[in-house]
Write a protein that holds these residues in place. Sequence first.
Motif, PDB file in Angstrom:
ATOM      1  N   MET A   1       0.847  -1.172   0.000  1.00 27.37           N
ATOM      2  CA  MET A   1       0.000   0.000   0.000  1.00 27.37           C
ATOM      3  C   MET A   1       0.894   1.238   0.000  1.00 27.37           C
ATOM      4  SD  MET A   1      -3.406   0.618   2.092  1.00 27.37           S
ATOM      5  CE  MET A   1      -4.493   1.312   0.901  1.00 27.37           C
ATOM      6  N   PRO A   2       0.570   2.243  -0.814  1.00 32.21           N
ATOM      7  CA  PRO A   2       1.403   3.454  -0.850  1.00 32.21           C
ATOM      8  C   PRO A   2       1.389   4.175   0.494  1.00 32.21           C
ATOM      9  CG  PRO A   2      -0.581   3.746  -2.171  1.00 32.21           C
ATOM     10  CD  PRO A   2      -0.569   2.327  -1.703  1.00 32.21           C
ATOM     11  N   ASN A   3       2.358   5.048   0.691  1.00 37.25           N
ATOM     12  CA  ASN A   3       2.475   5.798   1.941  1.00 37.25           C
ATOM     13  C   ASN A   3       1.393   6.879   2.003  1.00 37.25           C
ATOM     14  OD1 ASN A   3       3.390   6.723   4.368  1.00 37.25           O
ATOM     15  ND2 ASN A   3       5.249   7.637   3.565  1.00 37.25           N
ATOM     16  N   LEU A   4       0.208   6.492   2.470  1.00 34.92           N
ATOM     17  CA  LEU A   4      -0.928   7.401   2.570  1.00 34.92           C
ATOM     18  C   LEU A   4      -1.091   7.873   4.003  1.00 34.92           C
ATOM     19  CD1 LEU A   4      -3.450   5.351   0.413  1.00 34.92           C
ATOM     20  CD2 LEU A   4      -2.315   7.470  -0.246  1.00 34.92           C
ATOM     21  N   LYS A   5      -1.929   8.888   4.169  1.00 34.96           N
ATOM     22  CA  LYS A   5      -2.234   9.394   5.502  1.00 34.96           C
ATOM     23  C   LYS A   5      -3.744   9.428   5.699  1.00 34.96           C
ATOM     24  CE  LYS A   5       2.052  11.898   6.003  1.00 34.96           C
ATOM     25  NZ  LYS A   5       2.749  11.208   5.001  1.00 34.96           N
ATOM     26  N   PHE A   6      -4.172   9.206   6.942  1.00 33.97           N
ATOM     27  CA  PHE A   6      -5.587   9.264   7.318  1.00 33.97           C
ATOM     28  C   PHE A   6      -5.865  10.659   7.884  1.00 33.97           C
ATOM     29  CE2 PHE A   6      -7.075   4.680   8.223  1.00 33.97           C
ATOM     30  CZ  PHE A   6      -6.134   4.112   7.392  1.00 33.97           C
ATOM     31  N   TYR A   7      -6.791  11.369   7.272  1.00 30.14           N
ATOM     32  CA  TYR A   7      -7.210  12.688   7.746  1.00 30.14           C
ATOM     33  C   TYR A   7      -8.624  12.586   8.302  1.00 30.14           C
ATOM     34  CZ  TYR A   7      -3.254  14.583   5.179  1.00 30.14           C
ATOM     35  OH  TYR A   7      -1.992  14.866   4.726  1.00 30.14           O
ATOM     36  N   ASP A   8      -8.855  13.198   9.455  1.00 30.43           N
ATOM     37  CA  ASP A   8     -10.170  13.189  10.088  1.00 30.43           C
ATOM     38  C   ASP A   8     -11.201  13.772   9.128  1.00 30.43           C
ATOM     39  OD1 ASP A   8     -12.356  13.324  11.770  1.00 30.43           O
ATOM     40  OD2 ASP A   8     -11.256  14.234  13.413  1.00 30.43           O
ATOM     41  N   ALA A   9     -12.292  13.048   8.904  1.00 34.81           N
ATOM     42  CA  ALA A   9     -13.329  13.482   7.962  1.00 34.81           C
ATOM     43  C   ALA A   9     -14.409  14.318   8.637  1.00 34.81           C
ATOM     44  CB  ALA A   9     -13.973  12.276   7.286  1.00 34.81           C
ATOM     45  N   LYS A  10     -14.354  14.453   9.950  1.00 38.82           N
ATOM     46  CA  LYS A  10     -15.391  15.184  10.676  1.00 38.82           C
ATOM     47  C   LYS A  10     -15.034  16.661  10.793  1.00 38.82           C
ATOM     48  CE  LYS A  10     -15.332  11.500  13.805  1.00 38.82           C
ATOM     49  NZ  LYS A  10     -14.231  11.001  13.163  1.00 38.82           N
ATOM     50  N   TYR A  11     -14.929  17.327   9.680  1.00 43.99           N
ATOM     51  CA  TYR A  11     -14.531  18.733   9.674  1.00 43.99           C
ATOM     52  C   TYR A  11     -15.497  19.567  10.502  1.00 43.99           C
ATOM     53  CZ  TYR A  11     -12.937  23.247   8.149  1.00 43.99           C
ATOM     54  OH  TYR A  11     -12.451  24.526   8.131  1.00 43.99           O
ATOM     55  N   GLY A  12     -14.977  20.425  11.348  1.00 45.53           N
ATOM     56  CA  GLY A  12     -15.807  21.294  12.166  1.00 45.53           C
ATOM     57  C   GLY A  12     -15.974  20.800  13.582  1.00 45.53           C
ATOM     58  N   ASN A  13     -15.702  19.524  13.835  1.00 45.93           N
ATOM     59  CA  ASN A  13     -15.793  19.009  15.199  1.00 45.93           C
ATOM     60  C   ASN A  13     -14.552  19.415  15.984  1.00 45.93           C
ATOM     61  OD1 ASN A  13     -18.195  17.831  14.553  1.00 45.93           O
ATOM     62  ND2 ASN A  13     -17.388  15.772  14.378  1.00 45.93           N
ATOM     63  N   THR A  14     -14.627  19.385  17.280  1.00 47.90           N
ATOM     64  CA  THR A  14     -13.492  19.801  18.103  1.00 47.90           C
ATOM     65  C   THR A  14     -12.289  18.886  17.927  1.00 47.90           C
ATOM     66  OG1 THR A  14     -14.376  18.564  19.965  1.00 47.90           O
ATOM     67  CG2 THR A  14     -14.948  20.892  19.861  1.00 47.90           C
ATOM     68  N   THR A  15     -12.509  17.647  17.498  1.00 46.68           N
ATOM     69  CA  THR A  15     -11.397  16.718  17.321  1.00 46.68           C
ATOM     70  C   THR A  15     -10.786  16.805  15.917  1.00 46.68           C
ATOM     71  OG1 THR A  15     -12.874  14.940  16.633  1.00 46.68           O
ATOM     72  CG2 THR A  15     -12.319  15.061  18.979  1.00 46.68           C
ATOM     73  N   HIS A  16     -11.376  17.600  15.038  1.00 45.30           N
ATOM     74  CA  HIS A  16     -10.896  17.672  13.662  1.00 45.30           C
ATOM     75  C   HIS A  16      -9.553  18.388  13.583  1.00 45.30           C
ATOM     76  CE1 HIS A  16     -10.725  18.202   9.370  1.00 45.30           C
ATOM     77  NE2 HIS A  16     -10.419  19.451   9.589  1.00 45.30           N
ATOM     78  N   THR A  17      -8.729  17.914  12.707  1.00 47.40           N
ATOM     79  CA  THR A  17      -7.482  18.592  12.389  1.00 47.40           C
ATOM     80  C   THR A  17      -7.214  18.416  10.905  1.00 47.40           C
ATOM     81  OG1 THR A  17      -5.112  18.712  12.790  1.00 47.40           O
ATOM     82  CG2 THR A  17      -6.117  16.559  13.056  1.00 47.40           C
ATOM     83  N   MET A  18      -6.627  19.410  10.293  1.00 48.98           N
ATOM     84  CA  MET A  18      -6.268  19.286   8.885  1.00 48.98           C
ATOM     85  C   MET A  18      -4.939  18.559   8.738  1.00 48.98           C
ATOM     86  SD  MET A  18      -7.719  22.769   7.200  1.00 48.98           S
ATOM     87  CE  MET A  18      -7.483  22.137   5.540  1.00 48.98           C
ATOM     88  N   LYS A  19      -4.345  18.200   9.847  1.00 54.16           N
ATOM     89  CA  LYS A  19      -3.112  17.422   9.857  1.00 54.16           C
ATOM     90  C   LYS A  19      -3.475  15.937   9.915  1.00 54.16           C
ATOM     91  CE  LYS A  19      -0.537  21.132  10.498  1.00 54.16           C
ATOM     92  NZ  LYS A  19       0.402  21.654   9.541  1.00 54.16           N
ATOM     93  N   PRO A  20      -2.634  15.075   9.363  1.00 55.94           N
ATOM     94  CA  PRO A  20      -2.966  13.639   9.368  1.00 55.94           C
ATOM     95  C   PRO A  20      -2.922  13.025  10.761  1.00 55.94           C
ATOM     96  CG  PRO A  20      -0.747  13.978   8.551  1.00 55.94           C
ATOM     97  CD  PRO A  20      -1.357  15.351   8.722  1.00 55.94           C
TER      98      PRO A  20
END
Length: 94
Positions: A1-20
Amino acid sequence: MPNLKFYDAKYGNTTHTMKPQYEVRGNNVYKTAYHPEGASPLPQFKIQGDKVFTTAYHPQGASAVPWFEIKGGAVHNTIHNPNGHSSSPTFHLR
């Protein structure tokens, strides 16, 4: 599997970050420095095909059933995930 990153999909929630939150290396998934609990050198999940399972290093231990399913560029909870199944993705892969 390629070197991918998981980004939080819950944009706007307090736990969201645009960082992986997680990084894929090979078939293993590791917490990044941007994860709320910090980085981990030990894999939290393993990927087998399009299924994602917890490992022995995950706080809840290894799972024989998948917690997530990869569909295209998105990661969805399965019915086995403690947070429940959802039709919207939990993470985006990039």
